[in-house]
Design a protein around this motif. Structure first.
Motif, PDB file in Angstrom:
ATOM      1  N   ALA A 160       0.831  -1.204   0.000  1.00 16.56           N
ATOM      2  CA  ALA A 160       0.000   0.000   0.000  1.00 16.56           C
ATOM      3  C   ALA A 160       0.867   1.255   0.000  1.00 16.56           C
ATOM      4  O   ALA A 160       0.549   2.241  -0.679  1.00 16.56           O
ATOM      5  N   LYS A 182      -3.040  -0.805  -4.771  1.00 20.06           N
ATOM      6  CA  LYS A 182      -4.325  -0.999  -4.102  1.00 20.06           C
ATOM      7  C   LYS A 182      -4.331  -2.416  -3.542  1.00 20.06           C
ATOM      8  O   LYS A 182      -4.389  -3.388  -4.292  1.00 20.06           O
ATOM      9  N   LYS A 187      -6.551  -1.749   2.755  1.00 20.92           N
ATOM     10  CA  LYS A 187      -7.912  -2.160   3.101  1.00 20.92           C
ATOM     11  C   LYS A 187      -7.810  -3.493   3.843  1.00 20.92           C
ATOM     12  O   LYS A 187      -7.019  -4.361   3.468  1.00 20.92           O
ATOM     13  N   ILE A 229      -8.522  -3.906  -7.392  1.00 16.48           N
ATOM     14  CA  ILE A 229      -7.450  -4.258  -6.450  1.00 16.48           C
ATOM     15  C   ILE A 229      -6.219  -4.737  -7.221  1.00 16.48           C
ATOM     16  O   ILE A 229      -6.335  -5.499  -8.179  1.00 16.48           O
TER      17      ILE A 229
END
Length: 197
Positions: free
Chosen positions: A3, A8, A56, A86
């Motif tokens: 990240a 992502k 996330k 992602i």
């Protein structure tokens, strides 16, 4: 770290029986976790939380009741929903060869074995490698974790021989990892200049 590189990235704690990602990232009180999603009580979008550096996180709950109500068969369906937009999905799979541990091995693009330089850890990793191959998964290599500074190359060679896979990298034993976990921040953020980071 992914990240922080602008990728992502989402991490899923698929160890629904012995979850700890939420604990080390300060998400242990999350009202909706992977447990509720796998029990059919919530949708996956409600179980995604913001972690450090834009990561996330989908934590699993820490209650035994949540574990008992979870249906690991729903994991693949949940993962497909998370893939959109992602770059990397990291699945923290449970150690061992339980039913809930097999599904992540089968659905992942690649399995990376994380081993400590101990015979018990190597034996578990070998079983996981064999199981991954049985269910049609691909083992991409191993990471030697908590390695002492002495004879690292010898240890890498031994892991390579025992597991039959390349050692991608070695993470040295580092007290900063425990300290960072106590502060609920990854070592790459709290102690970015430490050996393990």
């Amino acid at each position: 770290a992914l990240a922080m590189l602008g990728k992502k990235t989402i991490i899923i704690d698929a160890d629904i029986g012995m979850a700890n990602i939420g604990l080390v990232l300060g998400l242990e009180r999350s009202p909706i976790t992977l447990h509720e999603v796998l029990a059919g009580k919530a949708t996956i979008d409600k179980a995604i939380y913001d972690g450090p550096a834009g990561l996330k996180v989908v934590p699993s709950g820490i209650s035994l009741q949540g574990f008992q109500e979870s249906d690991p068969e729903r994991l693949q369906e949940v993962m497909v929903k998370l893939l959109e937009g992602i770059d990397y999905m990291i699945i923290d799979a449970p150690a061992g060869i339980s039913r809930d541990g097999v599904i992540p091995l089968a659905v992942a693009d690649e399995v990376i074995l994380v081993v400590n330089p101990e015979i018990a850890s190597m034996a578990d990793a070998l079983k996981t490698k064999i199981l991954t191959e049985i269910v049609g998964g691909k083992v991409g290599g191993a990471i030697l974790n908590r390695a002492g500074v002495d004879q690292t190359e010898l240890k890498k060679q031994k892991v390579r021989e025992l597991l039959g896979v390349e050692v991608i990298d070695v993470i040295p034993e580092d007290a900063n990892v425990r300290r960072s976990a106590a502060f609920k921040l990854p070592v790459v953020i709290r102690n970015s200049d430490s050996p393990s980071a």
